[in-house]
Scaffold this motif. Structure first.
Motif, PDB file in Angstrom:
ATOM      1  N   LEU A 139      12.595   1.462  -6.449  1.00  0.00           N
ATOM      2  CA  LEU A 139      11.688   2.383  -5.749  1.00  0.00           C
ATOM      3  C   LEU A 139      12.046   3.828  -6.063  1.00  0.00           C
ATOM      4  O   LEU A 139      11.157   4.648  -6.356  1.00  0.00           O
ATOM      5  N   LEU A 140      13.350   4.139  -6.015  1.00  0.00           N
ATOM      6  CA  LEU A 140      13.747   5.522  -6.286  1.00  0.00           C
ATOM      7  C   LEU A 140      13.409   5.910  -7.724  1.00  0.00           C
ATOM      8  O   LEU A 140      12.919   7.018  -7.981  1.00  0.00           O
ATOM      9  N   LEU A 175       9.779   6.645  -7.941  1.00  0.00           N
ATOM     10  CA  LEU A 175       9.444   7.939  -7.336  1.00  0.00           C
ATOM     11  C   LEU A 175       9.807   9.082  -8.281  1.00  0.00           C
ATOM     12  O   LEU A 175       9.040  10.046  -8.427  1.00  0.00           O
ATOM     13  N   MET A 229       7.227   9.244 -10.894  1.00  0.00           N
ATOM     14  CA  MET A 229       6.012   9.859 -10.365  1.00  0.00           C
ATOM     15  C   MET A 229       6.131  11.377 -10.375  1.00  0.00           C
ATOM     16  O   MET A 229       5.179  12.094 -10.721  1.00  0.00           O
ATOM     17  N   PHE A 239       0.451   8.190 -13.692  1.00  0.00           N
ATOM     18  CA  PHE A 239       0.635   8.255 -12.243  1.00  0.00           C
ATOM     19  C   PHE A 239       0.000   7.039 -11.576  1.00  0.00           C
ATOM     20  O   PHE A 239       0.568   6.457 -10.654  1.00  0.00           O
ATOM     21  N   GLY A 240      -1.195   6.660 -12.059  1.00  0.00           N
ATOM     22  CA  GLY A 240      -1.828   5.467 -11.501  1.00  0.00           C
ATOM     23  C   GLY A 240      -0.990   4.223 -11.730  1.00  0.00           C
ATOM     24  O   GLY A 240      -0.819   3.393 -10.833  1.00  0.00           O
ATOM     25  N   THR A 252       1.754   4.207  -9.324  1.00  0.00           N
ATOM     26  CA  THR A 252       1.320   3.791  -7.983  1.00  0.00           C
ATOM     27  C   THR A 252       1.226   2.276  -7.902  1.00  0.00           C
ATOM     28  O   THR A 252       1.643   1.671  -6.906  1.00  0.00           O
ATOM     29  N   LEU A 257       4.682   0.997  -7.649  1.00  0.00           N
ATOM     30  CA  LEU A 257       5.252   1.281  -6.321  1.00  0.00           C
ATOM     31  C   LEU A 257       4.750   0.268  -5.305  1.00  0.00           C
ATOM     32  O   LEU A 257       5.531  -0.266  -4.499  1.00  0.00           O
ATOM     33  N   ILE A 258       3.441  -0.009  -5.338  1.00  0.00           N
ATOM     34  CA  ILE A 258       2.881  -0.953  -4.380  1.00  0.00           C
ATOM     35  C   ILE A 258       3.446  -2.357  -4.627  1.00  0.00           C
ATOM     36  O   ILE A 258       3.770  -3.088  -3.683  1.00  0.00           O
ATOM     37  N   LEU A 288       6.925  -2.450  -3.351  1.00  0.00           N
ATOM     38  CA  LEU A 288       6.885  -2.446  -1.884  1.00  0.00           C
ATOM     39  C   LEU A 288       6.493  -3.820  -1.355  1.00  0.00           C
ATOM     40  O   LEU A 288       7.004  -4.255  -0.315  1.00  0.00           O
ATOM     41  N   LEU A 315      -0.174  -7.463  -0.654  1.00  0.00           N
ATOM     42  CA  LEU A 315      -0.302  -6.138  -1.247  1.00  0.00           C
ATOM     43  C   LEU A 315      -0.477  -6.215  -2.763  1.00  0.00           C
ATOM     44  O   LEU A 315      -0.937  -5.257  -3.377  1.00  0.00           O
TER      45      LEU A 315
END
Lengths: 99, 196
Positions: A6-7, A10, A13, A36-37, A40, A43-44, A47, A56
């Motif tokens: 995750l980090l 980020l 991003m 960037f997309g 995302t 990231l999802i 998560l 998700l």
């Protein structure tokens, strides 16, 4: 392991955002938004595994599709200069304006 | 803990993007940043456990509205005209700053009374939500409570909303996709091709 991923996502991003802000050419910005997309989506997905909510992942798939459509639209605009008329590109339109 | 880090990072990216959107003059770059803005807010919605809202935000905000903005951009000229450099300064710059500061502090003051995120004693949880949680399955037979409220309890309201969206879609299609009278910028050869 998920936290590290995750980090890292980020940070990536942030780098993509910096390129979108600074990017001197149009293609830099398009590539930055595409990246960037993708980040995302990642990231999802991470998560979803991190919180144990596998539904998700469907959202992540839809994001990937939407990202693709948006980038294709942006590239089409840049190549053609418009959406409605594939024959007349922007340089011809500018020539016509000056007349 | 990691949720807080993600929240703060995404919100910081949102703030950076908004300031950049306000200060930029290249309209194409602004549309690209709009896409990033809405991807960021969709990511925030996912972090806050609202995947259906994030779904809508991604489809409408990042997908459709980016394409519509690009279509609009194709019809107008690319760079934004410099406005603030030419317009006469009719008011002092500190007056809007004071108005913004007062409004912002009033809004921050208002957030003090908002119950915490996901608090069990919040009015959203304790008012009518229990009735829907207990009776939705017997009354409507729809397993998803949000869908039951939207499509069954509030069916006429949703019908009205769908009518509004349909009207807007028809209007947009007529504006950007319908038969247009040929603009004067084309050469004669192109015009003949279009008529044929």
């Amino acid at each position: 392991m998920f936290i590290t991923a995750l980090l890292a996502i980020l940070v990536t991003m942030g780098l993509a955002l910096a390129r979108a802000l600074a990017g001197p050419t149009t293609y830099d910005r398009i590539a930055a938004v595409n990246m960037f997309g993708t980040k995302t989506v990642l990231l999802i997905a991470v998560l979803a595994f991190f919180t144990g909510r596998s539904d998700l992942l469907d959202i992540a798939l839809v994001y990937a599709l939407i990202n693709f459509i948006g980038v294709v639209a942006a590239l089409k605009l840049v190549t053609q200069g418009n959406f409605h008329c594939p024959d007349c590109n922007e340089s011809e339109a500018r020539q016509g304006e000056s007349k | 803990m990691i949720d807080i880090v993600i929240d703060i990072t995404l919100l910081a990216f949102l703030a950076i993007t908004s300031v950049a959107i306000v200060r930029m003059t290249n309209l194409f770059a602004i549309v690209m940043l709009f896409g990033i803005f809405s991807l960021l807010s969709a990511g925030l919605f996912v972090v806050m456990d609202a995947p259906d809202v994030a779904f809508t935000e991604a489809a409408v905000g990042a997908g459709i509205s980016t394409v519509l903005m690009l279509a609009t951009l194709a019809l107008v000229k690319r760079p934004q005209k410099p406005y603030y450099g030419e317009a006469p300064q009719s008011h002092r710059a500190w007056l809007p700053l004071i108005v913004v500061a007062v409004t912002g502090s009033a809004l921050v003051y208002g957030t003090w009374d908002i119950p915490g995120f996901g608090a069990p004693d919040a009015p959203a949880q304790s008012h009518v939500a229990r009735y829907y949680i207990e009776n939705t399955m017997q009354e409507t037979g729809v397993p998803n409570i949000v869908t039951a409220v939207l499509a069954s309890y509030r069916g006429f309201d949703t019908l009205g909303e769908v009518t509004v969206i349909f009207t807007a879609a028809v209007a947009v299609l007529l504006l950007i996709g319908g038969k247009r009278s040929k603009p004067a910028v084309k050469t004669n050869k192109k015009g003949e091709q279009d008529e044929a």
